[in-house]
Design an enzyme around this catalytic site. Structure first.
Site, PDB file in Angstrom:
ATOM      1  CG  ASP A  11      -1.746   1.059   1.353  1.00 14.41           C
ATOM      2  OD1 ASP A  11      -2.518   1.174   2.300  1.00 14.41           O
ATOM      3  OD2 ASP A  11      -1.550   2.178   0.822  1.00 14.41           O
ATOM      4  CG  ASN A  25     -10.459  13.298 -10.279  1.00 15.11           C
ATOM      5  OD1 ASN A  25     -10.361  14.761  -9.968  1.00 15.11           O
ATOM      6  ND2 ASN A  25     -10.966  12.663  -9.207  1.00 15.11           N
ATOM      7  N   GLY A  33      -9.793   4.424  -5.458  1.00  9.54           N
ATOM      8  CA  GLY A  33      -8.602   3.913  -5.790  1.00  9.54           C
ATOM      9  C   GLY A  33      -7.331   4.284  -4.785  1.00  9.54           C
ATOM     10  CG  ASP A  35      -7.366  10.738  -5.825  1.00 13.42           C
ATOM     11  OD1 ASP A  35      -8.310  11.315  -6.648  1.00 13.42           O
ATOM     12  OD2 ASP A  35      -6.858  11.251  -5.099  1.00 13.42           O
ATOM     13  CB  SER A 118      -3.506   5.102 -16.445  1.00 10.06           C
ATOM     14  OG  SER A 118      -3.899   6.610 -16.569  1.00 10.06           O
ATOM     15  N   GLY A 120      -6.134   1.355 -13.188  1.00  7.76           N
ATOM     16  CA  GLY A 120      -7.334   0.990 -12.237  1.00  7.76           C
ATOM     17  C   GLY A 120      -8.515   1.499 -13.107  1.00  7.76           C
TER      18      GLY A 120
HETATM   19  N1  APR Z   1      -1.305   1.664  -3.045  1.00 10.22           N
HETATM   20  C1  APR Z   1      -0.649   1.293  -4.336  1.00 10.22           C
HETATM   21  N2  APR Z   1      -1.706   1.131  -5.299  1.00 10.22           N
HETATM   22  C2  APR Z   1      -2.668   1.511  -5.376  1.00 10.22           C
HETATM   23  C3  APR Z   1      -3.561   1.455  -4.077  1.00 10.22           C
HETATM   24  C4  APR Z   1      -2.883   1.743  -3.007  1.00 10.22           C
HETATM   25  N3  APR Z   1      -3.173   2.019  -1.593  1.00 10.22           N
HETATM   26  N4  APR Z   1      -4.845   1.505  -4.289  1.00 10.22           N
HETATM   27  C5  APR Z   1      -5.029   1.458  -5.804  1.00 10.22           C
HETATM   28  N5  APR Z   1      -4.066   1.166  -6.109  1.00 10.22           N
HETATM   29  C6  APR Z   1      -3.423   0.765  -7.538  1.00 10.22           C
HETATM   30  C7  APR Z   1      -4.650   0.024  -8.359  1.00 10.22           C
HETATM   31  O1  APR Z   1      -4.571  -1.126  -8.202  1.00 10.22           O
HETATM   32  C8  APR Z   1      -4.195   0.390  -9.997  1.00 10.22           C
HETATM   33  O2  APR Z   1      -3.248  -0.561 -10.048  1.00 10.22           O
HETATM   34  O3  APR Z   1      -3.224   1.879  -8.307  1.00 10.22           O
HETATM   35  C9  APR Z   1      -3.367   1.892  -9.589  1.00 10.22           C
HETATM   36  C10 APR Z   1      -4.314   2.768 -10.194  1.00 10.22           C
HETATM   37  O4  APR Z   1      -5.730   2.666 -10.001  1.00 10.22           O
HETATM   38  P1  APR Z   1      -6.662   3.808  -9.910  1.00 10.22           P
HETATM   39  O5  APR Z   1      -6.616   4.243  -8.390  1.00 10.22           O
HETATM   40  O6  APR Z   1      -8.055   3.420 -10.134  1.00 10.22           O
HETATM   41  O7  APR Z   1      -6.233   5.182 -10.689  1.00 10.22           O
HETATM   42  P2  APR Z   1      -6.370   5.538 -12.143  1.00 10.22           P
HETATM   43  O8  APR Z   1      -6.824   4.070 -13.022  1.00 10.22           O
HETATM   44  O9  APR Z   1      -5.109   6.319 -12.462  1.00 10.22           O
HETATM   45  O10 APR Z   1      -7.724   6.181 -12.145  1.00 10.22           O
HETATM   46  C11 APR Z   1      -7.757   7.376 -11.536  1.00 10.22           C
HETATM   47  O11 APR Z   1      -9.775   6.773 -10.352  1.00 10.22           O
HETATM   48  O12 APR Z   1      -9.592   7.054  -8.101  1.00 10.22           O
HETATM   49  C12 APR Z   1     -10.199   7.594  -9.053  1.00 10.22           C
HETATM   50  O13 APR Z   1      -9.802  10.153  -8.370  1.00 10.22           O
HETATM   51  C13 APR Z   1      -9.305   8.990  -9.518  1.00 10.22           C
HETATM   52  O14 APR Z   1     -10.760   9.856 -10.941  1.00 10.22           O
HETATM   53  C14 APR Z   1      -9.291   9.142 -10.880  1.00 10.22           C
HETATM   54  C15 APR Z   1      -9.210   7.655 -11.317  1.00 10.22           C
END
Ligand code: APR
Length: 173
Positions: A11, A25, A33, A35, A118, A120
């Site tokens: 994490d 975002n 996620g 964020d 990107s 997720g």
């Molecule tokens: N630590 C490390 N990696 C993480 C964690 C964490 N605590 N939580 C999630 N991830 C990973 C996910 O598994 C994924 O591989 O971070 C990567 C990015 O996923 P997202 O967080 O969904 O980000 P993204 O795909 O860039 O989408 C961004 O999602 O959360 C919203 O506000 C954000 O609108 C924006 C969009």
């Protein structure tokens, strides 16, 4: 001295390093996620500072303090939404890593960790994203002389394996 590059599975909010990168975002006002995890761990002061940044364009990066996070800073970058690779997504994703490293250099930070931006909610294929991430960072670390450690902080074994595979390939030619 070029930076040490590591791939770990944990994490990102738990890392006690100079900066962690947030996959934000364009509003910079939080989300799900990574964020959401970063904002929850940092506390409300992070959102207060983010409000003053007036958003962030895709591919760009902005920096805030880390507040209750163990990391000193958060670099917020906005990855592209994957639309099949026909909307300049690969370049925009590379820009996220490049512009984040520009802030690492500007703030003379020694250690930084990236999530898999990107891959997720934004749907970027994990293998392609890993190739872009590692290739861009390898290009950048020679320049950013202060940085000693760059971590790819993966949230699952698939993501970790993709990054390890690309790092191995690019290091050993
Ligand atoms: N630590 C490390 N990696 C993480 C964690 C964490 N605590 N939580 C999630 N991830 C990973 C996910 O598994 C994924 O591989 O971070 C990567 C990015 O996923 P997202 O967080 O969904 O980000 P993204 O795909 O860039 O989408 C961004 O999602 O959360 C919203 O506000 C954000 O609108 C924006 C969009």
């Amino acid at each position: 001295m070029s930076a040490r590059i590591e791939v770990i599975e944990t994490d990102i909010t738990r890392l006690k390093i100079d900066a962690i990168v947030n996959a934000a975002n364009r509003s910079l006002l939080g989300g799900g996620g990574v964020d959401g995890a970063i904002h929850r761990a940092a506390g409300p002061e992070l959102l207060e500072e983010c409000r003053k940044l007036c958003g962030c364009n895709t591919g760009e990066a902005k920096i805030t303090r880390g507040y209750r996070l163990p990391a000193r800073y958060v670099i917020h970058t906005v990855g592209p939404v994957w639309r099949g690779g026909v909307r300049n997504e690969e370049k925009l994703l590379a820009d996220c890593y490049r512009n984040s490293m520009k802030l690492v250099k500007k703030y003379r930070l020694k250690s930084v960790a990236f999530p898999a931006i990107s891959t997720g909610a934004y749907g970027f294929p994990s293998d392609k994203a890993a190739e872009i991430a590692v290739r861009t960072i390898l290009e950048e670390v020679d320049i950013a002389d202060m940085v000693q450690l760059v971590i790819f902080c993966c949230c699952n074994s698939e993501c970790r394996k993709y990054h390890e595979k690309v790092l191995e390939k690019l290091r050993n030619g």
